[in-house]
Scaffold this motif. Structure first.
Motif, PDB file in Angstrom:
ATOM      1  N   PHE A  39      -8.101 -12.078   2.517  1.00 42.72           N
ATOM      2  CA  PHE A  39      -7.736 -11.977   1.102  1.00 42.72           C
ATOM      3  C   PHE A  39      -7.264 -10.567   0.752  1.00 42.72           C
ATOM      4  O   PHE A  39      -6.301 -10.390   0.019  1.00 42.72           O
ATOM      5  CB  PHE A  39      -8.887 -12.396   0.188  1.00 42.72           C
ATOM      6  CG  PHE A  39      -9.039 -13.883   0.024  1.00 42.72           C
ATOM      7  CD1 PHE A  39      -7.944 -14.691  -0.255  1.00 42.72           C
ATOM      8  CD2 PHE A  39     -10.276 -14.478   0.148  1.00 42.72           C
ATOM      9  CE1 PHE A  39      -8.078 -16.060  -0.406  1.00 42.72           C
ATOM     10  CE2 PHE A  39     -10.422 -15.852   0.006  1.00 42.72           C
ATOM     11  CZ  PHE A  39      -9.319 -16.641  -0.264  1.00 42.72           C
ATOM     12  N   LEU A  40      -7.965  -9.573   1.275  1.00 40.32           N
ATOM     13  CA  LEU A  40      -7.549  -8.190   1.044  1.00 40.32           C
ATOM     14  C   LEU A  40      -6.138  -7.967   1.601  1.00 40.32           C
ATOM     15  O   LEU A  40      -5.281  -7.391   0.920  1.00 40.32           O
ATOM     16  CB  LEU A  40      -8.529  -7.211   1.699  1.00 40.32           C
ATOM     17  CG  LEU A  40      -8.105  -5.733   1.679  1.00 40.32           C
ATOM     18  CD1 LEU A  40      -7.963  -5.223   0.247  1.00 40.32           C
ATOM     19  CD2 LEU A  40      -9.092  -4.891   2.476  1.00 40.32           C
ATOM     20  N   ALA A  41      -5.883  -8.443   2.800  1.00 38.46           N
ATOM     21  CA  ALA A  41      -4.575  -8.251   3.434  1.00 38.46           C
ATOM     22  C   ALA A  41      -3.452  -8.893   2.617  1.00 38.46           C
ATOM     23  O   ALA A  41      -2.416  -8.262   2.364  1.00 38.46           O
ATOM     24  CB  ALA A  41      -4.592  -8.823   4.851  1.00 38.46           C
ATOM     25  N   ILE A  42      -3.643 -10.117   2.187  1.00 42.04           N
ATOM     26  CA  ILE A  42      -2.576 -10.793   1.440  1.00 42.04           C
ATOM     27  C   ILE A  42      -2.402 -10.157   0.061  1.00 42.04           C
ATOM     28  O   ILE A  42      -1.281 -10.076  -0.445  1.00 42.04           O
ATOM     29  CB  ILE A  42      -2.790 -12.315   1.367  1.00 42.04           C
ATOM     30  CG1 ILE A  42      -1.454 -12.997   1.061  1.00 42.04           C
ATOM     31  CG2 ILE A  42      -3.850 -12.703   0.377  1.00 42.04           C
ATOM     32  CD1 ILE A  42      -1.406 -14.457   1.385  1.00 42.04           C
ATOM     33  N   ALA A  43      -3.492  -9.674  -0.534  1.00 46.25           N
ATOM     34  CA  ALA A  43      -3.380  -8.997  -1.835  1.00 46.25           C
ATOM     35  C   ALA A  43      -2.572  -7.710  -1.707  1.00 46.25           C
ATOM     36  O   ALA A  43      -1.712  -7.419  -2.555  1.00 46.25           O
ATOM     37  CB  ALA A  43      -4.768  -8.709  -2.405  1.00 46.25           C
ATOM     38  N   VAL A  44      -2.812  -6.941  -0.657  1.00 40.12           N
ATOM     39  CA  VAL A  44      -2.058  -5.704  -0.427  1.00 40.12           C
ATOM     40  C   VAL A  44      -0.583  -6.023  -0.205  1.00 40.12           C
ATOM     41  O   VAL A  44       0.304  -5.393  -0.788  1.00 40.12           O
ATOM     42  CB  VAL A  44      -2.640  -4.914   0.773  1.00 40.12           C
ATOM     43  CG1 VAL A  44      -1.707  -3.807   1.223  1.00 40.12           C
ATOM     44  CG2 VAL A  44      -4.014  -4.353   0.423  1.00 40.12           C
ATOM     45  N   ASP A  45      -0.308  -7.018   0.639  1.00 46.39           N
ATOM     46  CA  ASP A  45       1.085  -7.380   0.929  1.00 46.39           C
ATOM     47  C   ASP A  45       1.809  -7.901  -0.307  1.00 46.39           C
ATOM     48  O   ASP A  45       2.965  -7.553  -0.555  1.00 46.39           O
ATOM     49  CB  ASP A  45       1.145  -8.436   2.036  1.00 46.39           C
ATOM     50  CG  ASP A  45       0.760  -7.881   3.385  1.00 46.39           C
ATOM     51  OD1 ASP A  45       0.852  -6.652   3.577  1.00 46.39           O
ATOM     52  OD2 ASP A  45       0.378  -8.679   4.260  1.00 46.39           O
ATOM     53  N   TRP A  46       1.130  -8.748  -1.080  1.00 50.36           N
ATOM     54  CA  TRP A  46       1.767  -9.320  -2.271  1.00 50.36           C
ATOM     55  C   TRP A  46       2.018  -8.234  -3.319  1.00 50.36           C
ATOM     56  O   TRP A  46       3.067  -8.203  -3.947  1.00 50.36           O
ATOM     57  CB  TRP A  46       0.925 -10.459  -2.835  1.00 50.36           C
ATOM     58  CG  TRP A  46       1.708 -11.307  -3.785  1.00 50.36           C
ATOM     59  CD1 TRP A  46       1.609 -11.325  -5.143  1.00 50.36           C
ATOM     60  CD2 TRP A  46       2.760 -12.222  -3.450  1.00 50.36           C
ATOM     61  NE1 TRP A  46       2.518 -12.207  -5.667  1.00 50.36           N
ATOM     62  CE2 TRP A  46       3.232 -12.781  -4.652  1.00 50.36           C
ATOM     63  CE3 TRP A  46       3.329 -12.631  -2.257  1.00 50.36           C
ATOM     64  CZ2 TRP A  46       4.252 -13.725  -4.690  1.00 50.36           C
ATOM     65  CZ3 TRP A  46       4.337 -13.575  -2.292  1.00 50.36           C
ATOM     66  CH2 TRP A  46       4.794 -14.100  -3.502  1.00 50.36           C
ATOM     67  N   ALA A  47       1.056  -7.327  -3.492  1.00 49.45           N
ATOM     68  CA  ALA A  47       1.222  -6.227  -4.449  1.00 49.45           C
ATOM     69  C   ALA A  47       2.396  -5.339  -4.040  1.00 49.45           C
ATOM     70  O   ALA A  47       3.209  -4.928  -4.889  1.00 49.45           O
ATOM     71  CB  ALA A  47      -0.053  -5.403  -4.547  1.00 49.45           C
ATOM     72  N   ALA A  48       2.518  -5.048  -2.757  1.00 50.55           N
ATOM     73  CA  ALA A  48       3.641  -4.238  -2.271  1.00 50.55           C
ATOM     74  C   ALA A  48       4.964  -4.949  -2.536  1.00 50.55           C
ATOM     75  O   ALA A  48       5.937  -4.326  -2.983  1.00 50.55           O
ATOM     76  CB  ALA A  48       3.483  -3.945  -0.781  1.00 50.55           C
ATOM     77  N   ALA A  49       5.007  -6.249  -2.294  1.00 50.85           N
ATOM     78  CA  ALA A  49       6.231  -7.021  -2.527  1.00 50.85           C
ATOM     79  C   ALA A  49       6.592  -7.024  -4.017  1.00 50.85           C
ATOM     80  O   ALA A  49       7.770  -6.885  -4.381  1.00 50.85           O
ATOM     81  CB  ALA A  49       6.066  -8.449  -2.009  1.00 50.85           C
ATOM     82  N   ILE A  50       5.610  -7.161  -4.885  1.00 53.06           N
ATOM     83  CA  ILE A  50       5.849  -7.133  -6.335  1.00 53.06           C
ATOM     84  C   ILE A  50       6.431  -5.782  -6.750  1.00 53.06           C
ATOM     85  O   ILE A  50       7.408  -5.713  -7.501  1.00 53.06           O
ATOM     86  CB  ILE A  50       4.548  -7.425  -7.120  1.00 53.06           C
ATOM     87  CG1 ILE A  50       4.178  -8.897  -7.005  1.00 53.06           C
ATOM     88  CG2 ILE A  50       4.682  -7.021  -8.583  1.00 53.06           C
ATOM     89  CD1 ILE A  50       2.807  -9.248  -7.568  1.00 53.06           C
ATOM     90  N   LEU A  51       5.825  -4.710  -6.266  1.00 51.66           N
ATOM     91  CA  LEU A  51       6.294  -3.366  -6.634  1.00 51.66           C
ATOM     92  C   LEU A  51       7.705  -3.097  -6.134  1.00 51.66           C
ATOM     93  O   LEU A  51       8.529  -2.532  -6.859  1.00 51.66           O
ATOM     94  CB  LEU A  51       5.332  -2.308  -6.104  1.00 51.66           C
ATOM     95  CG  LEU A  51       3.966  -2.271  -6.790  1.00 51.66           C
ATOM     96  CD1 LEU A  51       3.040  -1.292  -6.076  1.00 51.66           C
ATOM     97  CD2 LEU A  51       4.107  -1.916  -8.260  1.00 51.66           C
ATOM     98  N   ILE A  52       8.015  -3.499  -4.922  1.00 50.23           N
ATOM     99  CA  ILE A  52       9.370  -3.306  -4.386  1.00 50.23           C
ATOM    100  C   ILE A  52      10.373  -4.129  -5.192  1.00 50.23           C
ATOM    101  O   ILE A  52      11.458  -3.656  -5.531  1.00 50.23           O
ATOM    102  CB  ILE A  52       9.431  -3.651  -2.890  1.00 50.23           C
ATOM    103  CG1 ILE A  52       8.580  -2.652  -2.094  1.00 50.23           C
ATOM    104  CG2 ILE A  52      10.873  -3.664  -2.383  1.00 50.23           C
ATOM    105  CD1 ILE A  52       8.311  -3.060  -0.656  1.00 50.23           C
ATOM    106  N   ALA A  53      10.007  -5.371  -5.524  1.00 52.61           N
ATOM    107  CA  ALA A  53      10.901  -6.246  -6.287  1.00 52.61           C
ATOM    108  C   ALA A  53      11.169  -5.688  -7.686  1.00 52.61           C
ATOM    109  O   ALA A  53      12.241  -5.928  -8.256  1.00 52.61           O
ATOM    110  CB  ALA A  53      10.319  -7.652  -6.375  1.00 52.61           C
ATOM    111  N   LEU A  54      10.227  -4.939  -8.239  1.00 53.00           N
ATOM    112  CA  LEU A  54      10.415  -4.333  -9.563  1.00 53.00           C
ATOM    113  C   LEU A  54      11.598  -3.367  -9.594  1.00 53.00           C
ATOM    114  O   LEU A  54      12.192  -3.147 -10.650  1.00 53.00           O
ATOM    115  CB  LEU A  54       9.154  -3.598 -10.014  1.00 53.00           C
ATOM    116  CG  LEU A  54       8.056  -4.452 -10.621  1.00 53.00           C
ATOM    117  CD1 LEU A  54       6.807  -3.619 -10.871  1.00 53.00           C
ATOM    118  CD2 LEU A  54       8.526  -5.119 -11.902  1.00 53.00           C
ATOM    119  N   ALA A  55      11.936  -2.802  -8.465  1.00 53.28           N
ATOM    120  CA  ALA A  55      13.079  -1.885  -8.402  1.00 53.28           C
ATOM    121  C   ALA A  55      14.405  -2.618  -8.574  1.00 53.28           C
ATOM    122  O   ALA A  55      15.425  -2.003  -8.868  1.00 53.28           O
ATOM    123  CB  ALA A  55      13.074  -1.140  -7.068  1.00 53.28           C
TER     124      ALA A  55
END
Length: 144
Positions: A39-55
């Motif tokens: 769960f920690l791993a997928i949360a980190v990956d999903w958060a990173a993807a969200i932040l990159i997509a915000l650009a």
């Protein structure tokens, strides 16, 4: 006296601990990654993807949703064969290895990630805590 050894896949005895049938230890390095770390791993990956997509798109847009998924998928496919797991996996102390040993290759991360992206195979686990996506790809998520 008849042999009590299971002869078909459906008759396999459940593992006493996740990874026992795979020859993995019960705890520590090389053991199957447990749910909390996953769960920690997928949360980190999903958060990173969200932040990159915000650009590239506003958060509330449909484009942002699709970009987030695409970036998540791309990160999995790129990082699994190169660093042994996604950034989230590495942060959580996990890595993905093929059951057969050696390098995970290029096709396993693609198959595993496509199945991960459609979510349902991730929800189907066996007694070794391997999701259907890992079983099809011939991989297991272990503690690094």
């Amino acid at each position: 006296m008849p042999d009590s050894t299971p002869t078909t896949f459906g008759r396999l005895e459940p593992s006493r601990w996740p990874g026992q049938r795979l020859g993995l230890p019960d705890e520590g390095r090389g053991s199957v990654g447990r749910v909390g770390r996953r769960f920690l791993a997928i949360a980190v990956d999903w958060a990173a993807a969200i932040l990159i997509a915000l650009a590239f798109a506003p958060y509330s847009s449909t484009l942002h949703s699709w970009l987030t998924l695409g970036i998540f998928v791309l990160m999995q496919i790129v990082f699994i064969p190169t660093i042994g797991g996604s950034v989230g996996h590495r942060v959580a102390g996990l890595r993905i290895v093929p059951i057969s040993g050696g390098w995970v290759g290029l096709w396993r991360p693609i198959v595993r990630t496509v199945l991960l992206a459609i979510v349902v195979p991730v929800l189907v686990w066996d007694s070794d805590q391997r999701g259907f996506h890992d079983k099809i790809a011939g991989t297991v998520l272990i503690r690094a």
